[in-house]
Design a protein around this motif. Structure first.
Motif, short mmCIF file in Angstrom:
data_model
loop_
_atom_site.label_atom_id
_atom_site.label_comp_id
_atom_site.label_asym_id
_atom_site.label_seq_id
_atom_site.Cartn_x
_atom_site.Cartn_y
_atom_site.Cartn_z
N ARG A 29 0.82 -1.22 0.00
CA ARG A 29 0.00 0.00 0.00
C ARG A 29 0.85 1.27 0.00
O ARG A 29 0.45 2.28 -0.59
N LYS A 30 2.04 1.22 0.64
CA LYS A 30 2.85 2.42 0.78
C LYS A 30 4.22 2.33 0.10
O LYS A 30 4.61 3.23 -0.65
N LEU A 31 4.95 1.24 0.38
CA LEU A 31 6.35 1.21 -0.05
C LEU A 31 6.50 1.02 -1.56
O LEU A 31 7.26 1.75 -2.21
N TYR A 32 5.79 0.07 -2.13
CA TYR A 32 5.97 -0.19 -3.56
C TYR A 32 5.47 0.96 -4.43
O TYR A 32 6.17 1.34 -5.40
N PRO A 33 4.31 1.56 -4.13
CA PRO A 33 3.93 2.77 -4.90
C PRO A 33 4.95 3.90 -4.76
O PRO A 33 5.22 4.61 -5.74
N SER A 34 5.53 4.07 -3.57
CA SER A 34 6.53 5.13 -3.39
C SER A 34 7.78 4.84 -4.20
O SER A 34 8.35 5.74 -4.84
N LEU A 35 8.23 3.61 -4.19
CA LEU A 35 9.39 3.24 -5.00
C LEU A 35 9.10 3.42 -6.49
O LEU A 35 9.98 3.83 -7.26
N PHE A 36 7.87 3.14 -6.89
CA PHE A 36 7.50 3.31 -8.30
C PHE A 36 7.55 4.79 -8.70
O PHE A 36 7.99 5.12 -9.81
N ARG A 37 7.09 5.67 -7.84
CA ARG A 37 7.18 7.09 -8.14
C ARG A 37 8.64 7.52 -8.32
O ARG A 37 8.96 8.31 -9.22
N LEU A 38 9.52 7.00 -7.47
CA LEU A 38 10.93 7.34 -7.59
C LEU A 38 11.53 6.74 -8.86
O LEU A 38 12.43 7.33 -9.46
N TYR A 39 11.02 5.60 -9.27
CA TYR A 39 11.45 4.97 -10.52
C TYR A 39 11.07 5.86 -11.71
O TYR A 39 11.86 6.05 -12.64
N LYS A 40 9.87 6.41 -11.66
CA LYS A 40 9.41 7.24 -12.77
C LYS A 40 10.17 8.57 -12.85
O LYS A 40 10.29 9.16 -13.92
N THR A 41 10.68 9.05 -11.71
CA THR A 41 11.46 10.28 -11.72
C THR A 41 12.90 10.05 -12.17
O THR A 41 13.59 11.00 -12.53
N GLY A 42 13.35 8.79 -12.10
CA GLY A 42 14.73 8.50 -12.45
C GLY A 42 15.66 8.42 -11.27
O GLY A 42 16.85 8.09 -11.42
N LEU A 43 15.17 8.72 -10.06
CA LEU A 43 16.03 8.58 -8.90
C LEU A 43 16.42 7.12 -8.71
O LEU A 43 17.54 6.80 -8.31
N LEU A 44 15.48 6.23 -8.98
CA LEU A 44 15.77 4.79 -9.08
C LEU A 44 15.58 4.41 -10.54
O LEU A 44 14.53 4.69 -11.12
N LYS A 45 16.57 3.74 -11.10
CA LYS A 45 16.45 3.41 -12.52
C LYS A 45 17.03 2.03 -12.81
O LYS A 45 16.31 1.05 -12.90
N ASP A 46 18.34 1.97 -12.95
CA ASP A 46 18.99 0.72 -13.37
C ASP A 46 19.71 0.00 -12.25
O ASP A 46 19.97 -1.21 -12.35
N HIS A 47 20.05 0.72 -11.18
CA HIS A 47 20.97 0.18 -10.20
C HIS A 47 20.31 -0.06 -8.84
O HIS A 47 20.83 0.31 -7.79
N PHE A 48 19.17 -0.69 -8.88
CA PHE A 48 18.50 -1.05 -7.63
C PHE A 48 17.75 -2.36 -7.80
O PHE A 48 17.42 -2.77 -8.92
N ALA A 49 17.51 -3.02 -6.68
CA ALA A 49 16.67 -4.22 -6.66
C ALA A 49 15.97 -4.29 -5.32
O ALA A 49 16.45 -3.71 -4.32
N VAL A 50 14.84 -4.97 -5.30
CA VAL A 50 14.04 -5.11 -4.09
C VAL A 50 13.86 -6.60 -3.81
O VAL A 50 13.38 -7.34 -4.68
N ILE A 51 14.26 -7.02 -2.62
CA ILE A 51 14.02 -8.40 -2.19
C ILE A 51 12.91 -8.35 -1.15
O ILE A 51 13.05 -7.74 -0.09
N GLY A 52 11.79 -8.98 -1.46
CA GLY A 52 10.72 -9.10 -0.49
C GLY A 52 10.84 -10.42 0.25
O GLY A 52 11.08 -11.47 -0.38
N THR A 53 10.75 -10.38 1.55
CA THR A 53 10.83 -11.61 2.34
C THR A 53 9.60 -11.73 3.23
O THR A 53 9.08 -10.74 3.74
N ALA A 54 9.14 -12.95 3.39
CA ALA A 54 8.03 -13.27 4.29
C ALA A 54 7.93 -14.79 4.35
O ALA A 54 8.65 -15.50 3.64
N ARG A 55 7.04 -15.29 5.18
CA ARG A 55 6.93 -16.74 5.34
C ARG A 55 6.23 -17.40 4.15
O ARG A 55 6.40 -18.59 3.91
N ARG A 56 5.43 -16.64 3.41
CA ARG A 56 4.67 -17.22 2.32
C ARG A 56 5.58 -17.77 1.23
O ARG A 56 6.58 -17.14 0.87
#
Length: 487
Positions: A29-56
């Motif tokens: 609800r909060k983190l992924y949309p915020s990261l997406f906005r930063l992706y669209k601005t170019g602050l995050l572009k080619d040199h990042f990755a997100v590892i999601g962890t949980a029990r599922r």
């Protein structure tokens, strides 16, 4: 005024984000949309990755699908852009108590660091239950996930403890693995644009700043009101209540922004020292002073009986003593603020949502060329396209010139709160996060109220849904010859 953070987005950032609780509601609800906005601005572009962890036991593809679904609920962008963004997302099923899982996580992070050339920078984000914070921090350290060549920043969501003792224990566990300078305790109100602008408003308006003291201020009011009830958070609220959930962190930090010294300070260390000094000057409360200066309430159904009372909500005890409303008078033993009451108020099921600071000046303020008894309102959430009011109308139409902006910029809402805070994390800017010394002082203060309340039985429920809370909240100010500005 603060430069909009859109002007800081000219340099691409690199990092591997490891989000504990990556399958959860906060992340989607909060983190992924915020990261997406930063992706669209170019602050995050080619040199990042997100590892999601949980029990599922999710796969990378399934995880990416959930990320895209969360984005589709908030954005109208071409799905191809979302899919390109989601290619940076990876998933690992994880047991926070299993050392082997941390080793696998370390190997995956190292692999992605090479793949995306992320500069060995790590952001460890705790979007999990607080009881796991210490365990995760300990394993990150013991299993060697922290890199030597880049930065390692630990991000922690509230609640940070439920009283001073548990907060001390939690901080002790985390501090064994991460130094204070690498710990980012999130309070999302500190990411809101108005709160971040307050020091600049003060610094750029000398007459206003000169009036912010006990010679010219009658009282200051902070209101954080919600029209909704606890919804699906009954289980959490039964362990928290509005005093812990809203006053100890959000309201105290808002007070810190408007009342601490030296608004022109730029160094994070100086800014936080000023806040620490302010909170250290909180006037201690005796049990009798708690009874006099703080009131609590719990919402009943509405006048038509259409809304659930708090005690009818899911996972709430039928005889619950948890407050959904509180109002109080906070005082400081400081040269600047001694004698000035800070009236605070927060509650569920109030008539409207409101987040505001009302600064009530006295008659002496005319010495500074400000009209006597002026009320300056800073709207933390914009209302009818207004952000600042003087005596209830837009400041630009008020006819008073004691507060203005040098360049008259518009409040463009360039950043949502989480987006703004993620930018700060990536930039290593700790100004808008909470330090342990601040928390220690505010917990000590809140504990004195909580302990008194826990020793007494409240007559709940005591206010109807859709109203301004119990009558005692009005009487609290009337006793001092004052009244709530937002009513």
């Amino acid at each position: 005024m603060m430069l909009s953070k859109e002007f800081k987005m000219d340099t691409e950032k690199s990092a591997i984000f490891i989000i504990f609780g990556g399958s959860g509601d906060l992340a989607h609800r909060k983190l992924y949309p915020s990261l997406f906005r930063l992706y669209k601005t170019g602050l995050l572009k080619d040199h990042f990755a997100v590892i999601g962890t949980a029990r599922r036991p999710w796969s990378d593809d399934y995880f990416r699908g959930t990320v895209i679904t969360s984005l589709e609920e908030s954005f109208d962008d071409d799905k191809k852009i979302m899919e390109e963004f989601a290619k940076h997302f990876f998933y690992q099923s994880h047991d926070v108590n299993d050392s082997e899982h941390y080793i696998a996580l370390k190997n995956l992070a190292a692999k992605l660091d090479d793949q995306f050339e992320a500069g060995h920078n790590r952001v460890y984000y705790m979007a999990i239950a607080p009881r796991f914070f210490g365990t995760v921090a300990e394993h990150l350290n013991s299993e060697g996930l922290k890199t030597k060549d880049g930065y390692n920043r630990l991000v922690i969501e509230k609640p940070f403890g439920r009283d001073l003792d548990s907060a001390c224990e939690l901080n002790g566990n985390i501090s064994k693995a991460f130094p204070e300078d690498d710990i980012y305790r999130i309070d999302h109100y500190l990411g809101k644009e108005m709160i971040q602008d307050i020091p600049n408003i003060r610094a750029n308006n000398p007459k206003f700043e000169a009036a912010l003291n006990n010679k010219y201020v009658s009282n200051i009011q902070v209101t954080l009101a919600e029209s909704l009830g606890v919804e699906d958070r009954g289980g959490y609220y039964e362990t928290a209540g509005v005093l812990r959930d809203m006053v100890q962190n959000h309201i105290m930090q808002i007070i810190g922004s408007i009342a601490s010294d030296d608004p022109e300070a730029k160094d994070a260390g100086v800014i936080h020292k000023n806040k620490c000094d302010l909170f250290a000057s909180l006037k201690n409360l005796t049990p009798e002073e708690v009874d006099k200066n703080f009131v609590r309430g719990q919402y009943d159904t509405d006048e038509l009986g259409d809304e659930k009372a708090y005690r009818q909500e899911d996972k709430v005890a039928e005889d619950s003593q948890i407050e959904t409303f509180t109002a109080g008078k906070v005082e400081f033993n400081s040269k600047r603020w001694s004698g000035v009451p800070f009236y605070v108020r927060s509650g569920k099921r109030m008539p409207n949502k409101a987040s505001r600071i009302d600064i009530v000046f006295n008659e002496k303020v005319s010495e500074l060329g400000i009209k006597p008894n002026t009320v300056l309102t800073l709207l933390i959430e914009r209302t009818n396209d207004h952000s600042i009011l003087i005596n209830g109308i837009d400041y630009k139409e008020s006819g008073q010139d004691f507060i203005k902006f040098p360049e008259e910029p518009e409040f463009t809402k360039a950043c949502e709160a989480y987006e703004s805070l993620i930018i700060d994390i990536l930039s290593g800017n700790r100004v808008h996060f909470t330090l342990w010394d601040e928390l220690r002082s505010t917990w000590k203060y809140i504990d004195s109220i909580r302990e008194r309340w826990d020793s007494q039985k409240a007559d709940f429920p005591n206010y109807i849904s859709g109203t301004m809370g119990p009558d005692s909240a009005e009487m609290l100010l009337e006793r001092d010859g004052n009244s709530w500005i937002w009513d």
